[in-house]
Scaffold this active site. Structure first.
Site: not given
Length: 218
Positions: A7, A30, A32, A34, A63, A65, A134, A172
């Site tokens: 990540s 990966h 992320d 957000m 990912h 979010m 998660m 994760d």
């Protein structure tokens, strides 16, 4: 098969390209995303995603979010995302979202928070290439692994095997040398690791060590 997914949330942002190149032996990267709304934190956007895509040919697992993730699918595919993993808690139509991702030519995945039941989504697994469990509350790196979520992994493993599907089970949060074997033994195949990779002096060696530990536990 075992997949190790470093990540970049744990990478050195000032040397992101260099850090990504250090894990060229990883199976995927990966990323992320957000928005500060679905989770109480902000991270990368499409520009950083594109920058990562420009320095590697590795598979980018996005990912998302974020609230109303479907509105951003096309943006992140255009930035280089290869799989769009969205939270079922952030959409009212997870089936439609999966179809939208496929229509854009990429894979679809869904993620569930630690407190979200997996049972309502078992009948739709054939529409997804990945399910991400998660093992921490999403939003921040460096949290402690929650072993109780492995019950969901076992339920998924049994249903996927029963239906003869190729859906990958990912996890994760809190994955490190001390936790990866437990997750692998429960049926996880893809492991997101942040500080357990980028926090080491030799990230590539860390990737290989995590892969070995997971393989030994399967």
């Amino acid at each position: 098969m075992i997949y190790i997914a470093p990540s970049i949330l744990a990478a050195d942002y000032a040397a992101l390209g260099s850090d990504v190149r250090k894990v060229a032996n990883a199976d995927l990267i990966h990323v992320d995303i957000m928005d500060g709304h679905f989770v109480p934190n902000l991270s990368f956007g499409p520009d950083v995603t594109k920058a990562v895509n420009n320095v590697t040919e590795q598979f980018l697992d996005m990912h998302l979010m974020i609230e109303q993730p479907e509105k951003w699918f096309e943006t992140y595919v255009g930035a280089g995302g290869d799989r769009l993993v969205f939270h079922v808690e952030a959409t009212s139509d997870h089936v439609g979202a999966a179809r939208q991702a496929h229509d854009l030519g990429v894979q679809a995945g869904f993620a569930v928070k630690p407190g979200t039941s997996i049972e309502p989504y078992l009948d739709d697994l054939e529409l997804f290439e990945e399910v991400m469990i998660m093992s921490v509350e999403p939003g921040f790196g460096g949290q402690k692994f929650m072993p109780e979520v492995l019950d969901k992994v076992r339920v998924l493993r049994d249903r996927i095997a029963e239906a003869g599907l190729g859906t990958i089970i990912a996890i994760d949060g809190g994955i490190a040398e001390t936790t990866i074997a437990h997750a692998a033994a429960a049926g996880v195949e893809s492991f997101v690791a942040g500080s357990a990779v980028f926090g080491k002096d030799d990230p590539a060696a860390a990737v290989e060590n995590l892969r070995l530990l997971a393989e030994q536990a399967r």
